[in-house]
Scaffold this motif. Structure first.
Motif, PDB file in Angstrom:
ATOM      1  N   PRO A  54       2.424  20.599  -5.203  1.00 37.14           N
ATOM      2  CA  PRO A  54       4.090  20.469  -5.660  1.00 37.14           C
ATOM      3  C   PRO A  54       4.555  18.858  -4.647  1.00 37.14           C
ATOM      4  CG  PRO A  54       3.207  21.643  -3.705  1.00 37.14           C
ATOM      5  CD  PRO A  54       2.584  21.762  -4.324  1.00 37.14           C
ATOM      6  N   ARG A  55       5.178  18.117  -5.995  1.00 33.65           N
ATOM      7  CA  ARG A  55       5.973  16.509  -4.973  1.00 33.65           C
ATOM      8  C   ARG A  55       6.687  17.368  -4.357  1.00 33.65           C
ATOM      9  NH1 ARG A  55       7.121  12.646  -8.419  1.00 33.65           N
ATOM     10  NH2 ARG A  55       7.952  11.308  -6.461  1.00 33.65           N
ATOM     11  N   ALA A  56       6.295  16.243  -2.928  1.00 37.87           N
ATOM     12  CA  ALA A  56       6.841  16.365  -1.905  1.00 37.87           C
ATOM     13  C   ALA A  56       8.461  15.635  -2.059  1.00 37.87           C
ATOM     14  CB  ALA A  56       6.651  15.211  -0.934  1.00 37.87           C
ATOM     15  N   LEU A  57       9.380  16.248  -1.362  1.00 37.90           N
ATOM     16  CA  LEU A  57      10.946  15.445  -1.239  1.00 37.90           C
ATOM     17  C   LEU A  57      11.009  14.346  -0.525  1.00 37.90           C
ATOM     18  CD1 LEU A  57      13.977  15.798  -1.717  1.00 37.90           C
ATOM     19  CD2 LEU A  57      14.136  16.423   0.729  1.00 37.90           C
ATOM     20  N   ILE A  58      10.568  13.429   0.509  1.00 36.55           N
ATOM     21  CA  ILE A  58      10.186  12.453   0.879  1.00 36.55           C
ATOM     22  C   ILE A  58       9.439  11.198  -0.334  1.00 36.55           C
ATOM     23  CG2 ILE A  58       7.877  12.521   1.872  1.00 36.55           C
ATOM     24  CD1 ILE A  58      10.896  10.294   3.144  1.00 36.55           C
ATOM     25  N   GLY A  59       8.201  11.643  -1.022  1.00 35.69           N
ATOM     26  CA  GLY A  59       8.143  11.203  -2.623  1.00 35.69           C
ATOM     27  C   GLY A  59       8.693  11.198  -3.728  1.00 35.69           C
ATOM     28  N   ARG A  60      10.034  12.291  -3.949  1.00 35.02           N
ATOM     29  CA  ARG A  60      10.549  11.374  -4.722  1.00 35.02           C
ATOM     30  C   ARG A  60      11.327  10.341  -4.316  1.00 35.02           C
ATOM     31  NH1 ARG A  60      10.624  15.952  -8.613  1.00 35.02           N
ATOM     32  NH2 ARG A  60       9.543  17.810  -7.978  1.00 35.02           N
ATOM     33  N   LEU A  61      11.999  10.756  -3.196  1.00 34.35           N
ATOM     34  CA  LEU A  61      12.493   9.307  -2.754  1.00 34.35           C
ATOM     35  C   LEU A  61      12.338   7.959  -2.270  1.00 34.35           C
ATOM     36  CD1 LEU A  61      14.671  11.763   0.350  1.00 34.35           C
ATOM     37  CD2 LEU A  61      15.336  11.090  -2.280  1.00 34.35           C
ATOM     38  N   ILE A  62      11.616   7.894  -2.342  1.00 26.58           N
ATOM     39  CA  ILE A  62      10.846   6.568  -2.372  1.00 26.58           C
ATOM     40  C   ILE A  62       9.072   6.516  -2.642  1.00 26.58           C
ATOM     41  CG2 ILE A  62      12.516   5.942  -0.038  1.00 26.58           C
ATOM     42  CD1 ILE A  62       9.622   6.600   1.805  1.00 26.58           C
ATOM     43  N   GLY A  63       8.570   7.963  -3.064  1.00 28.90           N
ATOM     44  CA  GLY A  63       6.954   7.099  -3.283  1.00 28.90           C
ATOM     45  C   GLY A  63       7.080   6.098  -4.247  1.00 28.90           C
ATOM     46  N   ARG A  64       8.252   6.129  -5.800  1.00 31.41           N
ATOM     47  CA  ARG A  64       8.034   5.100  -6.402  1.00 31.41           C
ATOM     48  C   ARG A  64       7.772   3.600  -6.116  1.00 31.41           C
ATOM     49  NH1 ARG A  64       4.291   6.070  -9.291  1.00 31.41           N
ATOM     50  NH2 ARG A  64       5.077   4.149 -11.284  1.00 31.41           N
ATOM     51  N   PHE A  65       8.204   3.117  -4.723  1.00 33.67           N
ATOM     52  CA  PHE A  65       7.952   2.112  -3.680  1.00 33.67           C
ATOM     53  C   PHE A  65       6.464   1.859  -3.311  1.00 33.67           C
ATOM     54  CE2 PHE A  65      12.390   3.182  -4.097  1.00 33.67           C
ATOM     55  CZ  PHE A  65      13.752   2.060  -4.559  1.00 33.67           C
ATOM     56  N   PHE A  66       5.918   2.647  -3.119  1.00 31.55           N
ATOM     57  CA  PHE A  66       4.548   2.748  -2.643  1.00 31.55           C
ATOM     58  C   PHE A  66       3.513   2.640  -3.410  1.00 31.55           C
ATOM     59  CE2 PHE A  66       7.719   3.898   0.741  1.00 31.55           C
ATOM     60  CZ  PHE A  66       6.853   2.757   1.487  1.00 31.55           C
ATOM     61  N   ILE A  67       3.947   2.932  -4.571  1.00 35.80           N
ATOM     62  CA  ILE A  67       2.444   2.859  -5.680  1.00 35.80           C
ATOM     63  C   ILE A  67       2.242   1.699  -5.430  1.00 35.80           C
ATOM     64  CG2 ILE A  67       3.514   2.266  -7.838  1.00 35.80           C
ATOM     65  CD1 ILE A  67       1.086   5.075  -7.466  1.00 35.80           C
ATOM     66  N   LYS A  68       2.549   0.784  -5.372  1.00 35.75           N
ATOM     67  CA  LYS A  68       1.544  -0.417  -5.314  1.00 35.75           C
ATOM     68  C   LYS A  68       0.074  -1.052  -4.386  1.00 35.75           C
ATOM     69  CE  LYS A  68       5.024  -3.763  -2.823  1.00 35.75           C
ATOM     70  NZ  LYS A  68       5.775  -2.439  -2.646  1.00 35.75           N
ATOM     71  N   ASP A  69       1.192  -0.305  -3.568  1.00 36.52           N
ATOM     72  CA  ASP A  69      -0.032   0.410  -1.907  1.00 36.52           C
ATOM     73  C   ASP A  69      -1.698   0.673  -2.683  1.00 36.52           C
ATOM     74  OD1 ASP A  69       1.322  -1.389  -0.549  1.00 36.52           O
ATOM     75  OD2 ASP A  69       2.697   0.112   0.209  1.00 36.52           O
ATOM     76  N   PHE A  70      -0.937   1.788  -3.606  1.00 35.22           N
ATOM     77  CA  PHE A  70      -2.117   2.662  -3.395  1.00 35.22           C
ATOM     78  C   PHE A  70      -3.300   2.545  -4.525  1.00 35.22           C
ATOM     79  CE2 PHE A  70      -3.179   6.165  -6.874  1.00 35.22           C
ATOM     80  CZ  PHE A  70      -3.781   7.087  -5.649  1.00 35.22           C
ATOM     81  N   ALA A  71      -2.912   1.409  -5.572  1.00 37.19           N
ATOM     82  CA  ALA A  71      -3.832   0.894  -6.606  1.00 37.19           C
ATOM     83  C   ALA A  71      -3.487  -0.300  -6.442  1.00 37.19           C
ATOM     84  CB  ALA A  71      -2.545   1.815  -8.018  1.00 37.19           C
ATOM     85  N   ASN A  72      -3.786  -1.501  -5.250  1.00 36.53           N
ATOM     86  CA  ASN A  72      -4.089  -2.509  -5.429  1.00 36.53           C
ATOM     87  C   ASN A  72      -5.349  -2.652  -4.478  1.00 36.53           C
ATOM     88  OD1 ASN A  72      -3.882  -2.296  -2.495  1.00 36.53           O
ATOM     89  ND2 ASN A  72      -1.510  -3.292  -2.933  1.00 36.53           N
ATOM     90  N   GLU A  73      -5.866  -3.960  -4.224  1.00 35.15           N
ATOM     91  CA  GLU A  73      -7.098  -4.631  -3.909  1.00 35.15           C
ATOM     92  C   GLU A  73      -7.168  -4.098  -2.398  1.00 35.15           C
ATOM     93  OE1 GLU A  73      -9.163  -7.978  -4.875  1.00 35.15           O
ATOM     94  OE2 GLU A  73      -8.320  -7.673  -6.705  1.00 35.15           O
ATOM     95  N   LYS A  74      -6.186  -3.609  -1.346  1.00 30.91           N
ATOM     96  CA  LYS A  74      -5.886  -3.774  -0.019  1.00 30.91           C
ATOM     97  C   LYS A  74      -6.568  -2.867   0.463  1.00 30.91           C
ATOM     98  CE  LYS A  74      -2.992  -4.250   3.836  1.00 30.91           C
ATOM     99  NZ  LYS A  74      -1.079  -4.407   4.161  1.00 30.91           N
ATOM    100  N   PRO A  75      -7.681  -2.935   1.443  1.00 28.27           N
ATOM    101  CA  PRO A  75      -8.010  -1.284   1.824  1.00 28.27           C
ATOM    102  C   PRO A  75      -6.904  -0.041   2.032  1.00 28.27           C
ATOM    103  CG  PRO A  75      -9.458  -2.588   2.372  1.00 28.27           C
ATOM    104  CD  PRO A  75      -8.278  -3.140   1.909  1.00 28.27           C
ATOM    105  N   PHE A  76      -7.091   1.398   2.302  1.00 31.60           N
ATOM    106  CA  PHE A  76      -5.422   1.644   3.048  1.00 31.60           C
ATOM    107  C   PHE A  76      -5.962   1.553   4.670  1.00 31.60           C
ATOM    108  CE2 PHE A  76      -6.366   5.524  -0.905  1.00 31.60           C
ATOM    109  CZ  PHE A  76      -4.802   4.510  -1.543  1.00 31.60           C
ATOM    110  N   GLY A  77      -5.217   1.468   5.510  1.00 32.98           N
ATOM    111  CA  GLY A  77      -5.078   1.434   7.186  1.00 32.98           C
ATOM    112  C   GLY A  77      -5.799   2.966   7.731  1.00 32.98           C
ATOM    113  N   LYS A  78      -5.396   3.041   8.905  1.00 36.50           N
ATOM    114  CA  LYS A  78      -5.799   4.155   9.149  1.00 36.50           C
ATOM    115  C   LYS A  78      -5.131   4.836  10.287  1.00 36.50           C
ATOM    116  CE  LYS A  78      -9.353   0.960  12.107  1.00 36.50           C
ATOM    117  NZ  LYS A  78     -10.110   0.396  13.073  1.00 36.50           N
ATOM    118  N   ASN A  79      -5.234   6.133  10.114  1.00 38.15           N
ATOM    119  CA  ASN A  79      -4.309   7.244  10.296  1.00 38.15           C
ATOM    120  C   ASN A  79      -3.252   7.036   8.842  1.00 38.15           C
ATOM    121  OD1 ASN A  79      -6.074   7.972  12.854  1.00 38.15           O
ATOM    122  ND2 ASN A  79      -5.163   5.730  13.742  1.00 38.15           N
ATOM    123  N   GLY A  80      -3.284   7.198   8.455  1.00 37.75           N
ATOM    124  CA  GLY A  80      -2.288   7.626   7.218  1.00 37.75           C
ATOM    125  C   GLY A  80      -1.732   9.031   7.159  1.00 37.75           C
ATOM    126  N   PRO A  81      -0.403   8.736   6.838  1.00 35.96           N
ATOM    127  CA  PRO A  81      -0.243  10.757   7.212  1.00 35.96           C
ATOM    128  C   PRO A  81      -1.733  11.015   5.412  1.00 35.96           C
ATOM    129  CG  PRO A  81       1.265   9.096   5.492  1.00 35.96           C
ATOM    130  CD  PRO A  81       0.517   7.501   6.579  1.00 35.96           C
TER     131      PRO A  81
END
Length: 149
Positions: A54-81
């Protein structure tokens, strides 16, 4: 950009999985290696449509602003949520979990864009097949780096 629809990138990930051992030590985080394999498979199953969270409330509020971080060339950082349903705390069989993850990776790659989930990501919301493919490559790469593979 590396992604799981690309056969070369998929082969790279599977080869790196072969470098893992049941006693591989993590460089960060809390999961043991077999737990990470299960976690990675369950995350990839969101992209195949087998694990619709299910969609998380925080994701509904701000998730679209971070999609670029999900689908770009920069590797994920350590200890993410991590979504609580993807946190694996019980003991798992390493070889079994590794094989199941490899099968899921191959299923995703072979299914291509037409078989990719259209269900929204629990945080980012609507994710295109290309974004899923890049994000899932990055997720696997992140956890393989976590264990030195």
């Amino acid at each position: 950009m590396k992604n799981l629809f690309n056969e070369t990138d998929t082969s790279e990930i599977i080869n790196r999985l072969g470098n893992l051992k049941p006693n591989s030590q993590r460089f960060w985080g809390k999961m043991e290696v077999a737990q990470m394999l299960t976690h990675s498979r369950k995350a990839l199953e969101m992209a195949t449509g087998e694990n619709n969270l299910p969609r998380a409330l925080i994701g509904r509020l701000i998730g679209r602003f971070f999609i670029k971080d999900f689908a770009n060339e920069k590797p994920f950082g350590k200890n993410g949520p991590t979504d609580k349903t993807l946190k694996i705390t019980d003991q798992r069989d390493f070889e079994r979990e590794k094989q199941k993850l490899i099968e899921t990776i191959k299923k995703f790659q072979n299914g291509g864009e037409n078989e990719c989930s259209r269900h929204p990501h629990p945080f980012f919301g609507k994710v295109t097949p290309t974004e899923w493919s890049i994000g899932m490559y990055k997720h696997l790469d992140h956890h393989l780096r976590q264990f030195g593979a």
